[in-house]
Design an enzyme around this catalytic site. Structure first.
Site, mmCIF file in Angstrom:
data_model
loop_
_atom_site.group_PDB
_atom_site.id
_atom_site.type_symbol
_atom_site.label_atom_id
_atom_site.label_comp_id
_atom_site.label_asym_id
_atom_site.label_seq_id
_atom_site.Cartn_x
_atom_site.Cartn_y
_atom_site.Cartn_z
ATOM 1 N N LYS A 13 20.359 9.525 -8.048
ATOM 2 C CA LYS A 13 19.739 9.237 -6.740
ATOM 3 C C LYS A 13 18.966 7.918 -6.760
ATOM 4 O O LYS A 13 19.080 7.107 -5.846
ATOM 5 C CB LYS A 13 18.769 10.380 -6.345
ATOM 6 C CG LYS A 13 19.447 11.739 -6.214
ATOM 7 C CD LYS A 13 18.442 12.838 -5.957
ATOM 8 C CE LYS A 13 17.551 13.170 -7.125
ATOM 9 N NZ LYS A 13 18.229 13.728 -8.297
ATOM 10 N N GLN B 42 15.131 16.089 -7.366
ATOM 11 C CA GLN B 42 15.856 17.265 -7.862
ATOM 12 C C GLN B 42 17.226 17.351 -7.177
ATOM 13 O O GLN B 42 17.769 16.319 -6.826
ATOM 14 C CB GLN B 42 15.051 18.555 -7.668
ATOM 15 C CG GLN B 42 13.832 18.688 -8.601
ATOM 16 C CD GLN B 42 12.626 17.905 -8.136
ATOM 17 O OE1 GLN B 42 12.180 18.065 -7.012
ATOM 18 N NE2 GLN B 42 12.092 17.073 -8.986
ATOM 19 N N GLY C 183 12.686 12.209 -12.413
ATOM 20 C CA GLY C 183 12.803 10.964 -13.165
ATOM 21 C C GLY C 183 13.979 10.216 -12.569
ATOM 22 O O GLY C 183 15.118 10.642 -12.732
ATOM 23 N N HIS C 184 13.701 9.156 -11.826
ATOM 24 C CA HIS C 184 14.762 8.400 -11.144
ATOM 25 C C HIS C 184 14.910 7.046 -11.834
ATOM 26 O O HIS C 184 13.963 6.257 -11.868
ATOM 27 C CB HIS C 184 14.420 8.227 -9.660
ATOM 28 C CG HIS C 184 14.385 9.540 -8.912
ATOM 29 N ND1 HIS C 184 14.081 9.638 -7.581
ATOM 30 C CD2 HIS C 184 14.647 10.801 -9.326
ATOM 31 C CE1 HIS C 184 14.144 10.909 -7.219
ATOM 32 N NE2 HIS C 184 14.472 11.633 -8.261
ATOM 33 N N ASP D 115 19.354 14.726 -11.264
ATOM 34 C CA ASP D 115 19.842 13.655 -12.138
ATOM 35 C C ASP D 115 21.232 13.154 -11.768
ATOM 36 O O ASP D 115 22.004 12.717 -12.620
ATOM 37 C CB ASP D 115 19.832 14.108 -13.619
ATOM 38 C CG ASP D 115 18.451 14.545 -14.055
ATOM 39 O OD1 ASP D 115 17.466 14.013 -13.515
ATOM 40 O OD2 ASP D 115 18.361 15.432 -14.927
HETATM 41 P P1 GDP Z 1 18.234 10.778 -10.599
HETATM 42 O O1 GDP Z 1 17.166 11.703 -11.052
HETATM 43 O O2 GDP Z 1 19.180 11.440 -9.657
HETATM 44 O O3 GDP Z 1 17.725 9.486 -10.051
HETATM 45 O O4 GDP Z 1 19.093 10.434 -11.897
HETATM 46 P P2 GDP Z 1 18.525 10.063 -13.367
HETATM 47 O O5 GDP Z 1 17.992 8.689 -13.323
HETATM 48 O O6 GDP Z 1 17.647 11.134 -13.888
HETATM 49 O O7 GDP Z 1 19.842 10.178 -14.226
HETATM 50 C C1 GDP Z 1 20.961 9.393 -13.954
HETATM 51 C C2 GDP Z 1 21.277 8.549 -15.213
HETATM 52 O O8 GDP Z 1 22.563 8.023 -15.089
HETATM 53 C C3 GDP Z 1 20.354 7.371 -15.374
HETATM 54 O O9 GDP Z 1 20.221 7.083 -16.747
HETATM 55 C C4 GDP Z 1 21.106 6.247 -14.666
HETATM 56 O O10 GDP Z 1 20.778 4.959 -15.172
HETATM 57 C C5 GDP Z 1 22.515 6.592 -15.001
HETATM 58 N N1 GDP Z 1 23.521 6.261 -13.998
HETATM 59 C C6 GDP Z 1 23.442 6.246 -12.642
HETATM 60 N N2 GDP Z 1 24.651 5.996 -12.090
HETATM 61 C C7 GDP Z 1 25.508 5.839 -13.131
HETATM 62 C C8 GDP Z 1 26.913 5.596 -13.223
HETATM 63 O O11 GDP Z 1 27.631 5.483 -12.238
HETATM 64 N N3 GDP Z 1 27.440 5.519 -14.495
HETATM 65 C C9 GDP Z 1 26.693 5.658 -15.616
HETATM 66 N N4 GDP Z 1 27.290 5.565 -16.796
HETATM 67 N N5 GDP Z 1 25.372 5.890 -15.555
HETATM 68 C C10 GDP Z 1 24.792 6.003 -14.326
HETATM 69 P P1 IMO Z 2 15.323 14.515 -10.558
HETATM 70 O O1 IMO Z 2 14.614 14.122 -9.284
HETATM 71 C C1 IMO Z 2 16.767 17.646 -13.196
HETATM 72 C C2 IMO Z 2 14.417 21.332 -13.379
HETATM 73 C C3 IMO Z 2 13.675 21.647 -14.658
HETATM 74 C C4 IMO Z 2 13.661 23.163 -14.593
HETATM 75 C C5 IMO Z 2 13.501 23.453 -13.105
HETATM 76 C C6 IMO Z 2 12.061 23.688 -12.683
HETATM 77 O O2 IMO Z 2 15.130 13.536 -11.664
HETATM 78 O O3 IMO Z 2 16.755 14.833 -10.279
HETATM 79 P P2 IMO Z 2 9.827 22.256 -12.533
HETATM 80 O O4 IMO Z 2 9.296 21.182 -13.427
HETATM 81 O O5 IMO Z 2 10.095 21.822 -11.151
HETATM 82 O O6 IMO Z 2 9.014 23.502 -12.629
HETATM 83 O O7 IMO Z 2 11.245 22.653 -13.194
HETATM 84 O O8 IMO Z 2 14.002 22.301 -12.438
HETATM 85 N N1 IMO Z 2 14.100 20.007 -12.809
HETATM 86 C C7 IMO Z 2 14.941 18.964 -12.821
HETATM 87 N N2 IMO Z 2 16.160 18.835 -13.387
HETATM 88 N N3 IMO Z 2 16.243 16.639 -12.470
HETATM 89 C C8 IMO Z 2 15.042 16.770 -11.880
HETATM 90 O O9 IMO Z 2 14.548 15.834 -11.033
HETATM 91 C C9 IMO Z 2 14.307 17.958 -12.074
HETATM 92 N N4 IMO Z 2 13.102 18.405 -11.670
HETATM 93 C C10 IMO Z 2 12.988 19.659 -12.112
HETATM 94 O O10 IMO Z 2 14.357 21.155 -15.771
HETATM 95 O O11 IMO Z 2 14.913 23.670 -14.982
HETATM 96 MG MG MG Z 3 16.352 12.437 -12.857
#
Ligand code: GDP
Ligand code: IMO
Ligand code: MG
Length: 445
Positions: free
Chosen positions: A20, A234, A44-45, A17
């Site tokens: 990416k 991840q 979840g991206h 998270d």
């Molecule tokens: P990922 O899994 O690495 O793609 O990240 P996620 O989408 O799960 O979580 C990142 C969250 O932060 C999302 O809600 C994005 O919309 C948000 N986000 C990404 N870059 C920024 C930033 O620079 N500032 C803020 N406030 N939010 C961001």
């Molecule tokens: P993105 O790509 C954050 C965490 C889960 C759990 C552990 C194992 O959005 O960054 P699993 O479902 O793989 O058996 O879970 O890894 N986890 C993540 N945490 N971002 C993710 O993906 C994750 N994918 C798995 O919360 O602790």
């Molecule tokens: Mg994510």
């Protein structure tokens, strides 16, 4: 043929998270191909543009750019039900995706019964519960390694139903042997039977999309001289080998995972973009040295909207952990750092950053083999906050001095430059440092 053309890799340096998805979306106009190399719908991206937000689970984050070829690589595990739902939620039709989304024949399928097993294993773990997303990731990769899994291309073979049923029965027997009662289990709100039916409908839909051998497809694209971006899911600290085992996911989330998950030779890896948040978050269980349980932690969660993109769970929040970041930089050979979410700290008068771990009177800069909070405590450096809004800034050089000092402190510790800073969720909120070389050439006109 361009033998020297290399794929760039983009991955997370913390516990996932890091942002990416957003950064892939920003970089995609400069790449011909975006290829996911591991993980599955546990990811979840999030992408944000034109006032809308989109969450991608298995589909690569280049999908919104016309002309970009998106590949789901051999290292990914696919749940056809979630995949099909994702296509609908993003507002695409299957036909629209036929030109821009390619699936690897070798990618393994997550069966509905893998999710039953995931729940069964978690239920017997007690204190060692991982906090899995319960999407069946661990059991699907287990079958892959045990050589009992089903691959996407297997779905077109005559004996698929037989193999599916045999594997499903094995899974149910296993779950039963753990004393697990799956009769009440729900799958994204569905009973097992309904979910299984929708799973097969999703599979038929998936089979309409072009299938490739991702290793050939990606290497041929590189041979043609086109740019390829490998997208990780991840983060490094969730890696099966180098993460905080056993509180990890079941795939190689690191740069080497791009080699195994796409069929790329190590010599074909170019830049490695390491994405990190200006602080840390973790969702699920496991050690988190800098975790905050106070008002600062709450502030990070609320300002940063730190709730899981896949499960909606509140994310644990803490200060930036530099020894852990340096470890991730080493494991991945990061060439460029990209920092996200500094804007979340805009209102903080002081900021802490972890520079080591203390045990007794010893301080170490090395992430311990097993981080036990009863034995270790983080050592912090306290810094002044910038206490001003940065979301609307248009150049890196306009960033407040206190934030530039924070960045310099990070760079000095990990020895890699921070070339890009993201200042908000939208694709336009991105600042590239003048003189940063590669990314400047790519992103600054
Ligand atoms: P990922 O899994 O690495 O793609 O990240 P996620 O989408 O799960 O979580 C990142 C969250 O932060 C999302 O809600 C994005 O919309 C948000 N986000 C990404 N870059 C920024 C930033 O620079 N500032 C803020 N406030 N939010 C961001
Ligand atoms: P993105 O790509 C954050 C965490 C889960 C759990 C552990 C194992 O959005 O960054 P699993 O479902 O793989 O058996 O879970 O890894 N986890 C993540 N945490 N971002 C993710 O993906 C994750 N994918 C798995 O919360 O602790
Ligand atoms: Mg994510």
């Amino acid at each position: 043929m361009e033998q020297n053309n290399r794929a760039d890799v983009l991955l997370g340096l913390q516990w996932g998270d890091e942002g990416k998805g957003k950064i892939v979306d920003v970089l995609t106009p400069h790449y011909k191909m975006v290829a996911r190399f591991q993980g599955g719908p546990n990811a979840g991206h999030t992408l944000a543009f034109e006032g809308k937000k989109y969450i991608l689970h298995t589909i690569p984050s280049g999908i919104f750019h016309r002309g970009c070829v998106n590949v789901v690589g051999s290292g990914v595990v696919i749940d056809p039900f979630i995949f099909s739902q994702e296509i609908d939620q993003l507002g695409f039709t299957t036909d629209e995706l036929k030109e821009s989304l390619y699936l690897c024949k070798k990618a393994h399928l997550i069966l509905p019964s893998h999710r039953v097993l995931d729940a069964a294993y978690e239920s017997v773990k007690g204190e060692l519960k991982i906090g899995s997303t319960l999407k069946g990731i661990g059991p699907a990769y287990t079958d892959k390694v045990a050589r009992t899994g089903l691959r996407l291309a297997d779905a077109s073979s005559d004996d698929f139903d037989k193999r599916y049923n045999e594997l499903k029965n094995t899974h149910f027997r296993l779950a039963e042997s753990l004393g697990f009662d799956s009769s009440e289990l729900k799958f994204d709100g569905h009973s097992f039977d309904d979910y299984e039916k929708a799973w097969f409908e999703g599979l038929n839909r998936l089979l309409e999309l072009p299938q490739v051998q991702s290793e050939r497809f990606v290497n041929q694209t590189l041979d043609s001289g086109a740019r390829v971006l490998a997208e990780g899911a991840q983060g490094t600290l969730l890696d099966i080998d180098f993460g905080s085992y056993p509180f990890v996911t079941s795939s190689s989330t690191i740069a080497a995972g791009a080699c195994t998950g796409l069929g790329l030779a190590p010599s074909r890896i170019g830049e490695v973009f390491g994405i990190f948040k200006a602080y840390c978050t973790r969702v699920g269980s496991g050690p988190f040295p800098t975790e905050l349980f106070d008002k600062d932690g709450e502030q990070l969660r609320e300002e940063g909207q730190e709730y899981g993109s896949t499960t909606g769970r509140p994310r644990r929040c803490g200060w930036l952990d530099l020894p852990a970041l340096k470890y991730a930089v080493m494991i991945n050979g990061v060439t460029r750092l990209i920092m996200t979410k500094a804007d979340v700290m805009n209102k903080m008068p002081r900021i802490k950053v972890c520079i080591g771990y203390k045990s007794g009177d010893q301080v170490s800069e090395v992430l311990p083999f097993d981080y036990d909070p009863a034995e270790f405590s983080p050592v912090f450096e306290e810094m002044k906050g910038w206490e001003t809004s940065i979301e609307g800034l248009e150049s890196f050089e306009e960033l407040p001095q206190a934030l530039l000092d924070y960045v310099k402190f990070i760079e000095d510790y990990v020895n890699v430059p921070v070339d890009v800073i993201s200042t908000g969720p939208d694709r336009k909120q991105i600042l590239v440092r003048q003189g940063s070389g590669f990314l400047q050439r790519l992103l600054l006109k």
